[in-house]
Write an enzyme that holds these catalytic residues in place. Sequence first.
Site: not given
Ligand SMILES: [Zn+2]
Length: 425
Positions: A59, A151, A303
Amino acid sequence: MDLLLKGGRVYRSGSFENEDVVISDGVVIDVDKFPSSGHSSVVVDCSNKIIVPGLADVHVHFREPGFSYKETIYTGTMAAARGGYTAVCTMPNLDPAPVDKTTLDAQLDLIKSDGRVKVYPFGAITSDQSGRGRLSAMEEMAPYVAGFSDDGKGVQDEALMEEAMLKAKSLGKVISAHCEDESLLDGGYIHKGEYALKNGHRGICSESEWKQVERDIQLARKTGCAYHVCHVSTGESVELIRAAKKDGVDITCETAPHYLILCDEDLQEDGRFKMNPPLRSREDRQALIEGIQDGTVDMIATDHAPHSAAEKAGGLSGSAFGVVGLETAFPMLYRYLVAEEVISPEKLIELMAVRPRQRFGIRGSEIGAGVSADLAVFDINSRQTVRPSEFCTKGRSTPFEGMESQGKCVLTISEGNIVWNTLSF
Ligand SMILES: [Zn+2]
């Protein structure tokens, strides 16, 4: 150049062993098959270091094409290399967003020319990456992507998510879901908890995450889709996923280092503490830690979401959501989870390298003979302060700034190429 990594502790099949690793022409070979004399090789002293499969982050946001002022494929993959990562999966909130083969190609071309480690893009789920409307051209992107994700947004329409899951299942791909019910957001930007209340901020309730996790679990059960939950931040989500796993649903999930190390009690009036989902409560953090300990939480992803300095200068209310993470993940997790004996070092490698690769079909979860070398060497005794000015990423915003970390990546080899090296040999 042949390399002999000597004296290190090598992660193999779930444990560390004292072993030498030989890399010849970029490929790991059996030590026994290495000619002991009459062969020129460079010896790399790895004593007091660990040698692990290259970390894999499922991610990240590398911002190209479209937002190269925030990050480029080159700076993003350099940050990955510096952090010990040899594989990353990029999220599709780009311009153009990868919604069919043509738009995906724009990103694949950049990856091919500028990537320093392996980059596996996600394709968008919906045709404009908005979480609404109709599906993207999933079929034509499938051979080239890690999976599908919108996302940045949750897929709001339940019927559409079901359709996406059925399609992903037929294509043998994972759906990686950012779970967020927009009807529950109410303009929030930090966790709806004590800090928000005391300091007059608008809060994001936990329900906005776990309600959609709950919905998607039912859909994953119904469709049989391989389903993955992005950046789990709440205790309720952990509990739902734990129960779904017991029930046999094909579900995995990730959380991020900041949710395991910080909570809303650590918030400061500074944009570097703002990300989505937000830092939750102390109880949520504890639930996530228990989730990684019992295997409910399968992996840790960063992230990594860089923004410009101006975009992060607006405090908690006015800054963009997102912080960087690739260069701090291992040393922060080693310092606060392994050195504090919350989890073992073997478990950390499972969470950061093995499970992400297994779930998303990325090879290299074992340092094995005959395959190209994808590995990282960490000096686990080295302690250092997190200093954003030293980062390779263009982003500088991290809630870990100024904190002490432990474990430094000293060598990263991706597909046989040295992509990061602080050793002299
Ligand atoms: Zn996200």
